[in-house]
Design a protein around this motif. Structure first.
Motif, PDB file in Angstrom:
ATOM      1  N   GLU A   8      42.308  65.155 -10.691  1.00 20.54           N
ATOM      2  CA  GLU A   8      42.419  65.646  -9.319  1.00 20.54           C
ATOM      3  C   GLU A   8      42.352  64.512  -8.308  1.00 20.54           C
ATOM      4  OE1 GLU A   8      39.259  68.456  -9.137  1.00 20.54           O
ATOM      5  OE2 GLU A   8      40.454  70.116  -9.947  1.00 20.54           O
ATOM      6  N   LEU A  51      49.573  65.998  -6.808  1.00 15.33           N
ATOM      7  CA  LEU A  51      48.538  66.682  -6.030  1.00 15.33           C
ATOM      8  C   LEU A  51      48.311  65.990  -4.696  1.00 15.33           C
ATOM      9  CD1 LEU A  51      45.791  67.682  -8.641  1.00 15.33           C
ATOM     10  CD2 LEU A  51      47.316  69.184  -7.366  1.00 15.33           C
ATOM     11  N   ARG A  76      39.216  66.264 -15.767  1.00 14.14           N
ATOM     12  CA  ARG A  76      39.733  67.056 -14.646  1.00 14.14           C
ATOM     13  C   ARG A  76      39.442  66.385 -13.304  1.00 14.14           C
ATOM     14  NH1 ARG A  76      38.708  73.537 -13.535  1.00 14.14           N
ATOM     15  NH2 ARG A  76      39.554  73.566 -11.413  1.00 14.14           N
ATOM     16  N   GLU A  92      48.025  73.055  -8.136  1.00 14.91           N
ATOM     17  CA  GLU A  92      46.919  72.520  -8.929  1.00 14.91           C
ATOM     18  C   GLU A  92      46.672  73.377 -10.163  1.00 14.91           C
ATOM     19  OE1 GLU A  92      42.168  71.362  -8.373  1.00 14.91           O
ATOM     20  OE2 GLU A  92      43.358  72.096  -6.696  1.00 14.91           O
TER      21      GLU A  92
END
Length: 452
Positions: A66, A72, A62, A157
């Motif tokens: 990110e 993103l 994760r 997200e």
């Protein structure tokens, strides 16, 4: 490795796990050969460590996602653009500067031509004053627009993490199925080895052994299919993380199992209403629409323009009137309300966003109810598998294998027991995968991870 060269050139060399160590005297030719051997020994050990794949847990996956996902990062730039608009919204009107001249003579006066002797110069400055807090309302509207963009980024997200978690679950499921396929193939190979011994002893016929060996093809196919599924799941994860790591050097690890009973449905409702970023964005959009309506009313006000000027007029007979100053104020007459349409539009926008907020709330309840029901249904199916069916299938397989090898069961019964065991295992793993997928759906519906 013992001493290779005379002691006057080298100290004693030792073999330390394949790596050359020792104290070296500076003899050029032999020193070079020694270094070549050390480098070759070190290079021989590199491929063994380089082939080990990098394994990621869910949290590591994760964090990497990110940090590297392009979608993103693009959404974050959208927030920065919105913050830049706040600066633009709070700018004051610029003052206006004007310079006018008059009185320049075109013909000679009494035979003397002095064109600029009587020219009048008049510079002036004017400024538009915005009333009813128009600038403050523009800033407030822009700030609320930034808040909406931030909530939408969190919702983006949330959805992307749902896709990542699904791919992660698929990878764990594929690995679990691959491990079971290898275990089944190994077990069947041991059965075949015993059967070949029985054929030599005359306890089974050649036809029975041939049928057993032909059945091995199915185990091989299951193993190959499982291996392909593992690689496909890894490729999907690498794509989501925008990672170019070779698939053979990438792996994931995690618990592939189900948890205990779920909490009450109402508790998930409360968490979702407090957490879901799309609902928060809908609420913020309503507030922004109300601010925009106030701004539309303020923009309809009559904004005065203040002006001041200085005049130099040397043509006056009064010597004290050569330099003068003046001021004025200009106020538009609101005979017609030229902002009436915008006022009505923003008022309608408030009602529209309120309806969208109600729809978002209803969607949240639907999402939570559906996901909670699916997870609960998966748990209902999984518990008897773990408590009863897996042990029964294993016991039946081992019993039938023992009986067949001693002539107490037919070949058909033996193959049927093997097939039932594989089907039970596969059904269980698929149910666990369905449970984890449904749990991921519940996390998406709630807005945060309530089930790990």
């Amino acid at each position: 490795m013992s001493s290779l060269w005379p002691k006057d050139n080298f100290a004693y060399l030792k073999d330390n796990g394949g790596l050359c160590t020792g104290s070296l005297h500076w003899n050029l030719g032999r020193r070079t050969r020694y270094l070549v051997l050390c480098i070759a020994s070190a290079l021989a050990a590199i491929p063994l460590s380089a082939q080990q794949p990098q394994t990621y847990s869910w949290q590591q996956l994760r964090d990497k996602f990110e940090a590297g996902n392009s979608t993103l990062r693009a959404g974050q730039l959208n927030i920065e653009e919105s913050k830049a608009q706040e600066t633009t919204a709070y700018l004051r009107p610029n003052p206006d500067f004007a310079l006018s001249t008059d009185g320049t003579q075109l013909t000679p006066y009494q035979g003397v031509y002095r064109p600029f002797a009587g020219t009048q110069f008049s510079p002036s400055v004017s400024y538009l004053h915005e009333r009813n807090h128009q600038r403050e309302l523009r800033l407030e509207s822009a700030q609320k627009g930034t808040s909406v963009a931030q909530s939408q980024q969190q919702d983006l997200e949330r959805n992307l993490l749902f896709n990542l978690r699904n791919a992660f679950v698929q990878a764990l499921q594929a690995k679990a199925i691959l491990a079971v396929a290898k275990e089944n193939l190994d077990y069947y190979d041991r059965v075949l080895a015993i059967s070949r011994t029985q054929l030599s002893a005359g306890n089974i016929s050649q036809v029975d052994l041939d049928r057993l060996e032909l059945q091995r093809v199915q185990y091989e196919a299951e193993l190959q299919t499982a291996d392909t599924s593992v690689r496909t799941a890894r490729i999907q994860l690498l794509m989501l993380m925008n990672d170019r790591t070779p698939v053979d050097q990438f792996d994931v690890s995690g618990t592939f199992d189900f948890a205990g009973p779920l909490d009450a449905l109402d508790s998930f409702h409360r968490i979702a209403l407090d957490t879901r970023p799309d609902l928060r964005a809908a609420m913020q959009t309503v507030n922004k629409a109300k601010t925009d309506h106030q701004l539309a009313i303020a923009n309809g006000s009559a904004d005065p323009t203040f002006s001041a000027w200085w005049t130099h007029n040397p043509s006056f007979n009064n010597i004290y009137d050569y330099n003068t100053i003046g001021a004025s104020i200009s106020i538009p007459l609101r005979i017609f309300d030229r902002n009436q349409g915008e006022k009505e539009r923003t008022d309608i926008e408030i009602r529209r966003t309120e309806r969208l907020q109600e729809a978002a709330t209803a969607q949240i309840f639907n999402d939570v109810d559906s996901a909670w029901t699916t997870v609960n249904s998966s748990l209902t199916l999984l518990r008897p598998y773990k408590d009863k069916y897996l042990a029964q299938a294993l016991r039946v397989r081992d019993t039938m294998t023992f009986a067949y090898q001693r002539g107490g069961a037919s070949l058909l019964d033996f193959l049927s027991a093997q097939n039932d065991y594989r089907s039970t295992q596969l059904n269980y793993l698929n149910l666990v995968g369905s449970y984890l997928t449904a749990a991921n759906q519940l996390n998406l519906a709630v807005g945060r991870e309530v089930i790990q």
